[in-house]
Motif scaffolding. Structure first.
Motif, mmCIF file in Angstrom:
data_model
loop_
_atom_site.group_PDB
_atom_site.id
_atom_site.type_symbol
_atom_site.label_atom_id
_atom_site.label_comp_id
_atom_site.label_asym_id
_atom_site.label_seq_id
_atom_site.Cartn_x
_atom_site.Cartn_y
_atom_site.Cartn_z
ATOM 1 N N LYS A 234 0.829 -1.203 0.000
ATOM 2 C CA LYS A 234 0.000 0.000 0.000
ATOM 3 C C LYS A 234 0.864 1.255 0.000
ATOM 4 N N VAL B 55 -7.531 -1.193 -0.439
ATOM 5 C CA VAL B 55 -7.512 -2.338 0.478
ATOM 6 C C VAL B 55 -8.843 -2.413 1.203
ATOM 7 N N ALA C 133 -7.245 1.905 4.512
ATOM 8 C CA ALA C 133 -7.918 0.615 4.320
ATOM 9 C C ALA C 133 -9.332 0.682 4.888
#
Length: 481
Positions: A92, A100, A134
């Motif tokens: 990431k 994500v 995320a």
């Protein structure tokens, strides 16, 4: 071994005709409107071992550029799990546009694995990812509202009895791993499951990615400070009894819209050009979605009695519907069922009450074995036993001559929990490709090679000194197993 047949019954030929032409509407009737994806054999890889499964997760997570979407009951807190999550975090940081999304079960993923250690939960493992954008959902069934909330809420494992998010699906860009395995070290080392990688399948990856995001939209969202909030697009609290019906109705509506949208994208001409199709099935009985149950019962009912069928269930507790279909058939070829032996049961040598759970499954097996004998069925029960290994695999294999092989891969155990309580998903793979048929048959044989036939003596030896209360539990609470 699932060998090819020389003689085919009328019923089998009927099934064969439905499957031989992918565009036949009969297949759509079985799937309750689920989408279909045309594939080639090189796009499907059967992963053989827990360690290979872990290595594939690591490899795919490190090379992803577009998305990583994970759906599991929970994520463990050991070194291997931390290594996996750390790899996703690194990816990431390198790929800023990477999305994500992670979805786990609220009750299981907030439970501490070590008392008084607040870092020993899935929640603690995942919380750092929120700082990198995320989206992490914790699904809580609306069945926890009302009196059930007060009876079991926060009583450790008891809160998990009602219903669980049990879908195991791992997406990396356009690659999808469908499995029954959770993201925990035991599933990476010595707990046998099934894992099938669908490579470079953008439509299928889009479907499962949107399915997970849809379920996440009516789940609690983990915040960077460790608190939970409802998704900004969702007004109904799963713990509010008075919003329970609205929750279920709107959640089902969102999933059905997703299915319909992808089903409408199907090009039947393109589909018929493929030698293999994949059909995703969802089972969320608490939301009145029963695609998997409907397909499985239809398949077992309509396949010829001379079809060769293998069925694996990590936790063996067939529903009455499935049992009756199996027991009422005059199987010319034996139907083979594979389950965990007591020593291969995930609860073997557990603490307290959980130590008796393997005995519960033995009692359920004893009942079914007696029913097999009473009905004089050509059905064999096998139990998986391998030193220091547990067994968690589930699925169905069906061989049809001369061209068709079918396998069902995913999270359901074909038991009461899978059908009536938990959220499940699996993929039906139907193929006319010889190479893929051989891969799936090899997988079947590799699981059965560690098994032996269950007989009366097996049952008798396992039921020595079983407390009477265990028998009572089986009779009163069978649907919870």
């Amino acid at each position: 071994m699932l060998t090819k047949m020389k003689n085919i019954s009328d019923k089998t030929m009927c099934l064969y005709r439905h499957l031989n032409q992918w565009s036949d509407l009969k297949v759509f009737e079985w799937t309750n409107g689920s989408p279909m994806f045309g594939l080639n054999s090189h796009q499907i890889q059967v992963i053989k071992s827990p360690n290979d499964f872990f290595n594939e997760l690591k490899r795919l997570s490190m090379k992803s550029k577009k998305r990583i979407t994970l759906s599991s009951l929970y994520i463990g807190t050991g070194d291997m799990e931390r290594d996996l999550i750390s790899g996703i975090e690194c990816t990431k940081q390198k790929e800023l546009s990477l999305k994500v999304n992670i979805l786990v079960d609220y009750n299981r993923a907030t439970r501490l694995t070590r008392p008084d250690d607040h870092n020993s939960s899935t929640k603690a493992i995942l919380q750092p990812l929120t700082k990198f954008g995320a989206q992490i959902g914790f699904y809580l069934t609306p069945n926890m509202s009302g009196w059930r909330k007060w009876f079991v809420w926060r009583r450790e494992k008891w809160s998990e009895l009602q219903s669980l998010h049990h879908i195991k699906c791992y997406i990396f860009d356009d690659n999808v791993i469908i499995s029954g395995a959770n993201l925990s070290d035991i599933y990476f080392t010595n707990r046998q499951d099934r894992y099938v990688l669908f490579k470079d399948c953008p439509q299928m990856a889009d479907y499962f990615d949107e399915l997970i995001q849809t379920i996440s939209s009516f789940s609690y969202q983990l915040q960077s400070d460790g608190n939970f909030e409802l998704h900004k697009s969702w007004p109904y609290n799963p713990l509010n009894y008075f919003q329970r019906n609205q929750f279920k109705s709107e959640a089902k509506n969102r999933i059905e819209k997703l299915k319909n949208r992808f089903r409408n994208k199907i090009n039947l001409n393109d589909l018929n050009e493929c030698k293999t199709i994949a059909i995703p099935l969802i089972q969320m009985k608490t939301l009145d979605i029963s695609d998997d149950q409907y397909f499985t019962s239809k398949l077992l009912s309509i396949c010829g009695s001379d079809s060769e069928v293998g069925l694996a269930s990590g936790y063996f507790n067939l529903t009455q519907e499935y049992k009756q279909i199996i027991l009422n058939r005059n199987w010319f070829k034996p139907l083979k069922l594979l389950m965990a032996s007591e020593s291969a049961n995930g609860f073997f040598e557990g603490k307290g009450v959980t130590a008796y759970i393997p005995k519960v499954y033995t009692l359920l097996t004893k009942t079914f074995l007696n029913e097999i004998k009473e009905n004089k069925c050509n059905v064999y029960l096998n139990e998986y036993s391998r030193p220091k290994w547990s067994f968690h695999a589930k699925g169905l294999w069906l061989a049809l001559d001369p061209m068709i092989f079918l396998s069902m891969i995913g999270s359901p155990n074909f038991g009461y929990r899978s059908v009536y309580r938990d959220s499940e998903a699996q993929v039906v793979v139907i193929t006319k490709d010889e190479l893929l048929k051989q891969k799936l048959e090899d997988e079947y044989n590799s699981l059965w090679k560690y098994s032996s036939v269950v007989n009366d003596m097996t049952i008798k030896n396992n039921l020595v000194n079983v407390p009477i209360w265990v028998n009572i539990v089986v009779k009163l609470f069978k649907s919870y197993f």
